[in-house]
Design a protein around this motif. Structure first.
Motif, short mmCIF file in Angstrom:
data_model
loop_
_atom_site.label_atom_id
_atom_site.label_comp_id
_atom_site.label_asym_id
_atom_site.label_seq_id
_atom_site.Cartn_x
_atom_site.Cartn_y
_atom_site.Cartn_z
N PRO A 14 0.82 -1.30 0.03
CA PRO A 14 -0.10 0.08 0.05
C PRO A 14 1.00 1.20 0.10
CG PRO A 14 -0.99 -1.61 1.37
CD PRO A 14 0.31 -2.08 1.12
N GLY A 15 0.22 2.28 -0.82
CA GLY A 15 1.22 3.50 -0.88
C GLY A 15 2.10 3.44 -2.18
N GLY A 16 2.47 2.23 -2.48
CA GLY A 16 3.60 2.01 -3.49
C GLY A 16 3.10 2.39 -5.00
N ASN A 83 -0.13 5.45 -8.67
CA ASN A 83 0.54 6.01 -7.68
C ASN A 83 -0.36 5.85 -6.44
OD1 ASN A 83 2.90 6.75 -8.92
ND2 ASN A 83 1.98 8.62 -9.46
N SER A 84 0.37 5.70 -5.32
CA SER A 84 -0.81 5.75 -3.92
C SER A 84 -1.78 4.57 -3.96
CB SER A 84 -1.20 6.87 -3.84
OG SER A 84 -0.36 8.10 -3.64
N LEU A 85 -0.97 3.67 -4.36
CA LEU A 85 -1.90 2.30 -4.58
C LEU A 85 -2.41 2.11 -3.09
CD1 LEU A 85 0.06 0.29 -7.33
CD2 LEU A 85 -2.42 1.12 -7.36
N GLN A 86 -3.78 1.34 -3.16
CA GLN A 86 -4.46 0.96 -2.15
C GLN A 86 -5.04 -0.45 -2.25
OE1 GLN A 86 -4.54 2.74 0.96
NE2 GLN A 86 -3.09 3.86 -0.22
N PRO A 87 -5.41 -1.10 -1.17
CA PRO A 87 -5.77 -2.64 -1.45
C PRO A 87 -7.15 -2.74 -2.29
CG PRO A 87 -5.13 -2.48 0.89
CD PRO A 87 -5.04 -1.00 0.07
N GLU A 88 -7.84 -1.74 -2.32
CA GLU A 88 -9.06 -1.57 -3.13
C GLU A 88 -8.68 -1.53 -4.42
OE1 GLU A 88 -9.17 2.37 -0.84
OE2 GLU A 88 -8.56 0.27 -0.41
N ASP A 89 -7.58 -1.27 -4.78
CA ASP A 89 -7.07 -1.12 -6.32
C ASP A 89 -6.68 -2.48 -6.89
OD1 ASP A 89 -7.16 1.58 -6.61
OD2 ASP A 89 -5.22 1.99 -5.45
N THR A 90 -6.72 -3.57 -5.78
CA THR A 90 -6.37 -5.03 -6.62
C THR A 90 -7.26 -5.25 -7.49
OG1 THR A 90 -5.14 -5.58 -4.36
CG2 THR A 90 -5.94 -7.34 -5.58
N ALA A 91 -6.88 -5.73 -8.71
CA ALA A 91 -7.57 -6.16 -9.83
C ALA A 91 -6.94 -6.67 -11.08
CB ALA A 91 -8.66 -5.20 -10.25
N ALA A 107 -14.39 -0.42 -33.88
CA ALA A 107 -13.26 -1.31 -33.76
C ALA A 107 -13.06 -1.53 -32.23
CB ALA A 107 -11.97 -0.89 -34.48
N ASP A 108 -12.64 -2.57 -31.69
CA ASP A 108 -12.42 -2.79 -30.15
C ASP A 108 -11.54 -3.84 -29.86
OD1 ASP A 108 -14.93 -3.49 -27.44
OD2 ASP A 108 -13.18 -2.17 -27.55
N TYR A 109 -10.51 -3.48 -29.26
CA TYR A 109 -9.38 -4.71 -29.12
C TYR A 109 -8.91 -4.54 -27.75
CZ TYR A 109 -9.09 -4.34 -34.08
OH TYR A 109 -9.43 -4.56 -35.34
N TRP A 110 -8.85 -5.62 -26.92
CA TRP A 110 -8.53 -5.96 -25.65
C TRP A 110 -7.26 -6.85 -25.33
CZ3 TRP A 110 -11.60 -3.77 -21.57
CH2 TRP A 110 -12.47 -3.05 -22.02
N GLY A 111 -6.58 -6.59 -24.25
CA GLY A 111 -5.49 -7.21 -24.01
C GLY A 111 -6.09 -8.49 -22.99
N GLN A 112 -4.98 -9.31 -22.56
CA GLN A 112 -5.32 -10.45 -21.75
C GLN A 112 -5.53 -10.07 -20.33
OE1 GLN A 112 -6.07 -13.68 -22.97
NE2 GLN A 112 -5.91 -13.06 -24.97
N GLY A 113 -4.97 -8.88 -20.04
CA GLY A 113 -4.96 -8.51 -18.63
C GLY A 113 -3.84 -8.77 -17.81
N THR A 114 -3.25 -7.88 -16.77
CA THR A 114 -2.11 -8.19 -16.14
C THR A 114 -2.87 -7.96 -14.59
OG1 THR A 114 0.16 -7.60 -15.43
CG2 THR A 114 -1.68 -5.69 -16.12
N GLN A 115 -2.40 -8.81 -13.59
CA GLN A 115 -2.70 -8.73 -12.38
C GLN A 115 -1.91 -7.71 -11.47
OE1 GLN A 115 -5.00 -10.74 -10.40
NE2 GLN A 115 -4.75 -9.28 -8.81
N VAL A 116 -2.77 -6.95 -10.80
CA VAL A 116 -2.04 -5.96 -9.59
C VAL A 116 -2.52 -6.27 -8.42
CG1 VAL A 116 -1.89 -3.45 -9.08
CG2 VAL A 116 -1.83 -4.17 -11.42
N THR A 117 -1.74 -6.65 -7.45
CA THR A 117 -2.13 -7.14 -6.03
C THR A 117 -1.50 -5.93 -5.17
OG1 THR A 117 -2.24 -9.47 -6.55
CG2 THR A 117 -2.21 -8.86 -4.20
N VAL A 118 -2.43 -5.34 -4.38
CA VAL A 118 -1.92 -4.28 -3.46
C VAL A 118 -2.13 -5.14 -1.92
CG1 VAL A 118 -1.95 -1.98 -2.58
CG2 VAL A 118 -2.37 -2.36 -4.96
N SER A 119 -1.07 -5.39 -1.21
CA SER A 119 -1.14 -5.77 -0.02
C SER A 119 0.12 -5.68 0.81
CB SER A 119 -1.34 -7.63 -0.11
OG SER A 119 -1.44 -8.13 0.98
N SER A 120 -0.09 -5.81 2.06
CA SER A 120 1.22 -5.64 2.94
C SER A 120 1.46 -6.95 3.74
CB SER A 120 0.84 -4.61 4.26
OG SER A 120 -0.36 -5.04 4.87
#
Length: 120
Positions: A14-16, A83-91, A107-120
Motif C-alpha cells: 500500500p502506498g507504492g 501511485n498511492s496504491l491501496q488494497p481496493e485497487d487490487t484487480a 473497432a474494439d481490441y482488448w489485452g489479456q490482462g495483468t494482475q495488480v495486487t496491493v497488499s502488506s
C-alpha cells in the motif's frame, strides 16, 4: 490482426507505485482511443481511464489524482502510472484500444490482462 499485450503488473505494498504498459501490434494509429479497465474478484469490470489524441484524459473518480494515463503513438503503446496504491485497487487490469464512429465503436481490441495486487 491486432494484438494488445499488457505488462508491469505485480505485487506492491500500500502506498507504492506501479506502471502498466500496453503495446499493440497491427494497424493501430493516432485515431484510436486508448483506455484501461480493471476487474476485482467478484466484481464487474469497471472503467479506469481513457485518452485520445488532442483530448484531455478522463479518469474514474476512484483513481483521480493518483493514476495517470498516457500514450506513445510512435510505439503504439498506452501506459498507466499508478501511485498511492491501496488494497481496493487490487484487480486484473485490461487495456482497450478502440475507434469511435458516428454510430458507435467501430473497432474494439482488448489485452489479456495483468494482475495488480496491493497488499502488506
Amino acid at each position: 490482426q491486432v494484438q494488445l499485450v499488457e505488462s508491469g503488473g505485480g505485487l506492491v505494498q500500500p502506498g507504492g507505485p506501479l506502471r502498466l504498459s500496453c503495446a499493440a501490434s497491427g494497424s493501430i494509429d493516432r485515431s484510436y482511443w486508448m483506455a484501461w479497465y480493471r476487474q476485482a474478484p467478484g466484481k464487474q469490470r469497471e472503467w479506469v481511464a481513457r485518452i485520445a489524441t488532442g483530448i484531455i484524459p478522463n479518469y474514474a473518480d476512484s483513481v483521480k489524482g493518483r493514476f495517470t494515463i498516457s500514450r506513445d503513438n510512435a510505439k503504439n503503446t498506452a501506459f498507466l502510472q499508478m501511485n498511492s496504491l491501496q488494497p481496493e485497487d487490487t484487480a486484473v487490469y485490461y487495456c482497450n484500444f478502440f475507434v469511435r464512429s458516428v454510430v458507435g465503436t467501430s473497432a474494439d481490441y482488448w489485452g489479456q490482462g495483468t494482475q495488480v495486487t496491493v497488499s502488506s
